[in-house]
Motif scaffolding. Structure first.
Motif, PDB file in Angstrom:
ATOM      1  N   ARG A 285      40.966  61.815  35.829  1.00 21.93           N
ATOM      2  CA  ARG A 285      41.578  62.214  37.602  1.00 21.93           C
ATOM      3  C   ARG A 285      40.982  61.609  38.272  1.00 21.93           C
ATOM      4  NH1 ARG A 285      40.728  66.207  41.291  1.00 21.93           N
ATOM      5  NH2 ARG A 285      42.225  67.138  42.317  1.00 21.93           N
ATOM      6  N   PHE A 286      41.104  61.018  39.066  1.00 23.93           N
ATOM      7  CA  PHE A 286      39.956  60.220  39.461  1.00 23.93           C
ATOM      8  C   PHE A 286      38.409  60.641  40.709  1.00 23.93           C
ATOM      9  CE2 PHE A 286      38.576  57.895  43.838  1.00 23.93           C
ATOM     10  CZ  PHE A 286      38.352  57.373  43.447  1.00 23.93           C
ATOM     11  N   ASP A 287      37.458  60.716  40.036  1.00 21.87           N
ATOM     12  CA  ASP A 287      36.445  61.388  41.280  1.00 21.87           C
ATOM     13  C   ASP A 287      35.877  60.675  42.012  1.00 21.87           C
ATOM     14  OD1 ASP A 287      34.713  60.361  39.351  1.00 21.87           O
ATOM     15  OD2 ASP A 287      34.367  61.682  38.439  1.00 21.87           O
ATOM     16  N   GLY A 288      36.075  59.649  42.468  1.00 23.18           N
ATOM     17  CA  GLY A 288      35.779  58.760  43.397  1.00 23.18           C
ATOM     18  C   GLY A 288      34.979  57.716  42.316  1.00 23.18           C
ATOM     19  N   SER A 289      34.406  57.971  41.445  1.00 23.40           N
ATOM     20  CA  SER A 289      33.915  56.546  40.898  1.00 23.40           C
ATOM     21  C   SER A 289      34.134  56.567  39.003  1.00 23.40           C
ATOM     22  CB  SER A 289      32.196  57.221  40.993  1.00 23.40           C
ATOM     23  OG  SER A 289      31.631  58.828  40.284  1.00 23.40           O
ATOM     24  N   ASN A 290      34.463  56.821  39.290  1.00 22.09           N
ATOM     25  CA  ASN A 290      35.454  57.038  37.127  1.00 22.09           C
ATOM     26  C   ASN A 290      36.302  56.378  36.907  1.00 22.09           C
ATOM     27  OD1 ASN A 290      37.028  59.062  38.646  1.00 22.09           O
ATOM     28  ND2 ASN A 290      37.076  59.763  36.361  1.00 22.09           N
ATOM     29  N   GLY A 291      36.759  55.206  38.186  1.00 23.08           N
ATOM     30  CA  GLY A 291      37.734  54.296  38.181  1.00 23.08           C
ATOM     31  C   GLY A 291      38.573  53.711  39.090  1.00 23.08           C
ATOM     32  N   GLU A 292      38.760  53.118  38.987  1.00 24.53           N
ATOM     33  CA  GLU A 292      39.802  52.605  40.368  1.00 24.53           C
ATOM     34  C   GLU A 292      40.714  53.036  40.597  1.00 24.53           C
ATOM     35  OE1 GLU A 292      40.493  48.627  40.038  1.00 24.53           O
ATOM     36  OE2 GLU A 292      38.039  48.331  40.039  1.00 24.53           O
ATOM     37  N   SER A 293      40.994  53.579  41.932  1.00 25.66           N
ATOM     38  CA  SER A 293      42.459  54.668  42.065  1.00 25.66           C
ATOM     39  C   SER A 293      43.923  53.667  43.000  1.00 25.66           C
ATOM     40  CB  SER A 293      42.235  55.423  43.047  1.00 25.66           C
ATOM     41  OG  SER A 293      41.837  55.169  44.277  1.00 25.66           O
ATOM     42  N   VAL A 294      43.216  52.248  42.690  1.00 23.67           N
ATOM     43  CA  VAL A 294      43.979  51.357  43.697  1.00 23.67           C
ATOM     44  C   VAL A 294      44.602  52.169  44.855  1.00 23.67           C
ATOM     45  CG1 VAL A 294      46.050  49.423  43.387  1.00 23.67           C
ATOM     46  CG2 VAL A 294      44.933  50.934  41.151  1.00 23.67           C
ATOM     47  N   GLY A 295      43.930  52.479  45.948  1.00 23.55           N
ATOM     48  CA  GLY A 295      44.444  52.614  47.197  1.00 23.55           C
ATOM     49  C   GLY A 295      45.161  53.827  47.031  1.00 23.55           C
ATOM     50  N   GLY A 296      44.694  54.723  46.122  1.00 22.50           N
ATOM     51  CA  GLY A 296      44.668  55.985  46.202  1.00 22.50           C
ATOM     52  C   GLY A 296      46.242  56.535  45.468  1.00 22.50           C
ATOM     53  N   PHE A 297      46.458  55.368  45.079  1.00 22.48           N
ATOM     54  CA  PHE A 297      48.086  54.956  44.345  1.00 22.48           C
ATOM     55  C   PHE A 297      47.375  55.254  42.651  1.00 22.48           C
ATOM     56  CE2 PHE A 297      51.359  53.430  42.026  1.00 22.48           C
ATOM     57  CZ  PHE A 297      52.371  53.258  42.564  1.00 22.48           C
ATOM     58  N   TYR A 298      46.461  55.424  41.924  1.00 18.10           N
ATOM     59  CA  TYR A 298      46.645  56.633  40.539  1.00 18.10           C
ATOM     60  C   TYR A 298      45.531  57.111  40.783  1.00 18.10           C
ATOM     61  CZ  TYR A 298      50.235  52.638  38.495  1.00 18.10           C
ATOM     62  OH  TYR A 298      51.154  51.628  37.616  1.00 18.10           O
ATOM     63  N   CYS A 299      45.522  58.375  40.468  1.00 17.74           N
ATOM     64  CA  CYS A 299      44.739  58.951  40.369  1.00 17.74           C
ATOM     65  C   CYS A 299      44.149  60.338  39.963  1.00 17.74           C
ATOM     66  CB  CYS A 299      44.347  59.624  41.937  1.00 17.74           C
ATOM     67  SG  CYS A 299      44.295  58.301  43.681  1.00 17.74           S
ATOM     68  N   GLN A 300      45.428  60.555  38.821  1.00 21.02           N
ATOM     69  CA  GLN A 300      46.176  61.570  37.611  1.00 21.02           C
ATOM     70  C   GLN A 300      46.386  60.719  36.317  1.00 21.02           C
ATOM     71  OE1 GLN A 300      45.931  65.654  39.098  1.00 21.02           O
ATOM     72  NE2 GLN A 300      47.363  65.158  40.095  1.00 21.02           N
ATOM     73  N   TYR A 301      46.184  60.236  35.386  1.00 25.30           N
ATOM     74  CA  TYR A 301      47.010  59.736  34.674  1.00 25.30           C
ATOM     75  C   TYR A 301      46.918  59.978  33.369  1.00 25.30           C
ATOM     76  CZ  TYR A 301      49.685  55.329  33.447  1.00 25.30           C
ATOM     77  OH  TYR A 301      50.496  54.348  32.639  1.00 25.30           O
TER      78      TYR A 301
ATOM     79  N   ILE B 113      51.440  63.777  39.987  1.00 26.68           N
ATOM     80  CA  ILE B 113      51.428  63.073  41.551  1.00 26.68           C
ATOM     81  C   ILE B 113      51.721  64.588  42.251  1.00 26.68           C
ATOM     82  CG2 ILE B 113      51.961  61.088  41.876  1.00 26.68           C
ATOM     83  CD1 ILE B 113      54.770  61.649  42.347  1.00 26.68           C
ATOM     84  N   PRO B 114      51.480  64.601  43.223  1.00 31.61           N
ATOM     85  CA  PRO B 114      49.739  64.479  43.798  1.00 31.61           C
ATOM     86  C   PRO B 114      48.963  64.589  43.734  1.00 31.61           C
ATOM     87  CG  PRO B 114      50.843  66.646  45.456  1.00 31.61           C
ATOM     88  CD  PRO B 114      52.024  66.091  44.023  1.00 31.61           C
ATOM     89  N   THR B 115      47.396  64.656  44.145  1.00 33.92           N
ATOM     90  CA  THR B 115      46.570  65.020  43.660  1.00 33.92           C
ATOM     91  C   THR B 115      45.491  65.244  44.741  1.00 33.92           C
ATOM     92  OG1 THR B 115      46.256  62.406  41.972  1.00 33.92           O
ATOM     93  CG2 THR B 115      43.976  63.555  42.336  1.00 33.92           C
ATOM     94  N   ALA B 116      45.461  66.782  44.448  1.00 35.19           N
ATOM     95  CA  ALA B 116      45.126  66.822  45.732  1.00 35.19           C
ATOM     96  C   ALA B 116      43.606  67.108  45.493  1.00 35.19           C
ATOM     97  CB  ALA B 116      45.603  69.073  45.881  1.00 35.19           C
TER      98      ALA B 116
END
Length: 389
Positions: free
Chosen positions: A296-312, A319-322
């Motif tokens: 789960r994207f926390d701002g520094s642990n990966g590339e979210s690709v413009g907010g597209f991938y945030c939970q995998y 989706i969505p990621t609150a």
């Protein structure tokens, strides 16, 4: 007694003739949307031209290259092999490959199927991740430039198409069968789908219904087949001698990262299987493993690709990621959905299920502009089709 003319017969019976469909511009993009629940298809919408050379209209039964939704289907095959005891999600894949797969910066950290499926292996896509017949995948992924030298495997999310040819190679070595045939046996045939990777195992009738992929500019991007399967189902540098192919040498051949050709009715079958979750195709624990959030994207642990991938999860997106800067509310209603999106060769696609509501949708659109932007991180076409507009 003299029989009534067809026109008088219609009047006598109170029936009105169904008018023919209005003509479409030959450049009308193909769009299909199929909604479903666990019991079956609930709504179908298809518009546009599947093949501009013939003017053939698209239908919900026409196969199209579905792009990255193919990864989710690969994951189904992996889990079938895990259940059969042929694969282990947490074992070093080098054990199957027969050669050592390592990030040169972290030589002691094994790379596993779990890391490859969840894009946390450390692999970085090269400019060209298709590997022609006759070449070895090992020679591609052994290059240091294809590895993240700053983050150890498992610590960072970076979407990497090249991970799936590695997975396909592992599947071939463990399953003793070429990837396209393995997927036919493990997934497509059990689900009764006339679908295929790179047109290999589809019937002639299914191939004849192919959707040509066009770019927004109007040029052909892929699959201008003229109603016939390609002479060679893989990219070949010199000749198409698949009989001499050595299993596991090149899992990129049949495009596991995006090369599945399937109709939206086919994808609805997969979505309905996931919704039912009754153990008839995969055990409930296996489906839960796919859906479980691995990152789960926390701002520094990966590339979210413009907010597209945030939970995998394992080739499954949630989706969505609150509570983050992600903008992945594709449906605009805040409801949780799982599935996968696709984008390649001018196509946008999606397979999404709402497990709580027991509903889902599969869709695609061709000839989409590369810079198409919706309200959030998805394209305008994806938002419109997801929301049924």
């Amino acid at each position: 007694m003299r029989p009534l003319s067809p026109a008088l017969l219609l009047l006598a019976t109170g029936c009105a003739a169904t008018p023919p469909p209005a003509p479409l511009p030959m450049t009308a993009p193909a769009e299909v949307r199929v909604a479903f629940d666990a019991r079956g298809v609930t709504a179908v919408r298809a518009t546009g031209i599947a093949d501009r050379a013939t003017g053939r209209r698209v239908t919900a039964d026409d196969p199209v290259r579905i792009a990255s939704i193919s990864k989710l289907v690969v994951a189904l095959g992996v889990m079938r092999m895990v259940e059969a005891g042929q694969l282990d999600l947490d074992r070093d894949v080098s054990d199957w490959l027969g050669w050592r797969l390592r990030n040169p910066a972290f030589p002691d950290a094994p790379v596993t199927l779990r890391l490859l499926l969840s894009h946390r292996s450390g692999l970085i896509d090269p400019e060209e991740y298709r590997v022609p017949l006759g070449e070895r995948l090992r020679d591609v992924v052994d290059r240091p430039a294809l590895w993240d030298s700053r983050h150890a495997p498992g610590s960072y999310f970076r979407y990497a198409n090249i991970a799936f040819p590695v997975i396909a190679s592992v599947m071939e070595r463990a399953g003793g069968q070429r990837f396209d045939l393995l997927m036919q046996r493990l997934v497509l045939a059990p689900l009764r789908l006339d679908a295929c990777y790179n047109w290999s195992t589809c019937s002639d009738a299914k191939v004849a219904r192919h959707v040509v992929l066009y770019r927004a500019s109007g040029e052909v991007a892929l699959d201008d087949l003229g109603g016939k399967r390609p002479a060679c189902p893989v990219i070949a540098a010199a000749g198409c001698d698949l009989a001499g192919y050595r299993l596991g040498e090149n899992g990129a051949l049949f495009s596991p990262q995006g090369g599945l050709r399937a109709s939206m009715r086919d994808l609805a079958v997969i979505g309905r299987m996931l919704l039912r979750d009754d153990g008839s195709f995969l055990k409930r624990a296996s489906i839960a493993e796919l859906e479980r959030m691995a990152w789960r994207f926390d701002g520094s642990n990966g590339e979210s690709v413009g907010g597209f991938y945030c939970q995998y999860g394992l080739a499954v997106t949630t989706i969505p990621t609150a509570g983050t800067d992600c903008h992945d509310d594709l449906f605009g209603d805040g409801r949780t959905r799982i599935g996968h999106a696709g984008e390649a060769y001018g196509l946008r696609s999606g397979l999404w299920i709402d497990r709580a509501a027991g509903t889902g949708v599969a869709f695609f659109a061709t000839a989409t502009p590369p810079d198409s932007k919706g309200v959030g991180a998805f394209s305008a076409e994806e938002e419109r089709l997801a929301r049924g507009r």
